[in-house]
Design a protein around this motif. Sequence first.
Motif, short mmCIF file in Angstrom:
data_model
loop_
_atom_site.label_atom_id
_atom_site.label_comp_id
_atom_site.label_asym_id
_atom_site.label_seq_id
_atom_site.Cartn_x
_atom_site.Cartn_y
_atom_site.Cartn_z
N ALA A 8 -6.38 -3.10 -2.18
CA ALA A 8 -7.09 -4.04 -3.05
C ALA A 8 -6.57 -3.98 -4.49
O ALA A 8 -6.56 -4.97 -5.18
CB ALA A 8 -8.59 -3.75 -3.02
N THR A 45 -6.92 2.58 2.13
CA THR A 45 -7.66 1.33 2.26
C THR A 45 -8.27 1.27 3.66
O THR A 45 -7.62 1.66 4.64
CB THR A 45 -6.72 0.12 2.07
OG1 THR A 45 -6.13 0.19 0.78
CG2 THR A 45 -7.48 -1.19 2.19
N ALA A 74 0.80 -1.23 0.00
CA ALA A 74 0.00 0.00 0.00
C ALA A 74 0.83 1.28 0.00
O ALA A 74 0.33 2.34 -0.31
CB ALA A 74 -0.94 0.01 1.21
N GLY A 131 -3.86 2.14 -2.03
CA GLY A 131 -5.01 1.25 -2.16
C GLY A 131 -4.59 -0.19 -2.17
O GLY A 131 -3.97 -0.67 -3.11
N THR A 145 -12.45 1.77 0.42
CA THR A 145 -11.70 3.02 0.47
C THR A 145 -12.22 3.86 1.63
O THR A 145 -13.43 4.00 1.79
CB THR A 145 -11.87 3.80 -0.85
OG1 THR A 145 -11.44 2.96 -1.92
CG2 THR A 145 -11.05 5.07 -0.84
N VAL A 181 -13.38 -4.81 2.55
CA VAL A 181 -12.25 -3.98 2.16
C VAL A 181 -12.76 -2.90 1.23
O VAL A 181 -13.45 -3.19 0.26
CB VAL A 181 -11.15 -4.80 1.46
CG1 VAL A 181 -9.98 -3.91 1.05
CG2 VAL A 181 -10.67 -5.94 2.35
#
Length: 95
Positions: free
Chosen positions: A49, A86, A21, A47, A75, A73
Motif C-alpha cells: 500500500a 502486506t 513490494a 508494504g 499489514t 489491504v
Amino acid sequence: GGVDDVGAVLREALTKFSRHARARTVDVTVTASGAQLCIEITDDGVGLAATTRRSGLENLRRRAEQRGGTLDVGTPAWTRTDTKGTHLRWTIPLP
C-alpha cells in the motif's frame, strides 16, 4: 461470473506485489466455501500500500465491489522488524 475474475485478480495483485513490494516470499490462498470466494495474498516485503499507486488497488477494489464483495489491504500480523509485509484479502459472494 465472479469466478472468472479470479485469474484477473491474481494476475493484477501478483504483478503489484512483484513490482513494488520487494518480497522474498508471497503466499496465495484461494478458497470457495459456502457463499463466498476469497483470495488472500500475504508477502514479507516493504508494504504494498505504501509503495504502489492507489489506482492498482482501486482496480482490485472495483472488481470486488462490482460483484458485491470487498477488498481489504493491511499489514500481516506476523511482521518482522526488518519487513512490513502486506496482507490482501479479496472476497466476493458466490451465487
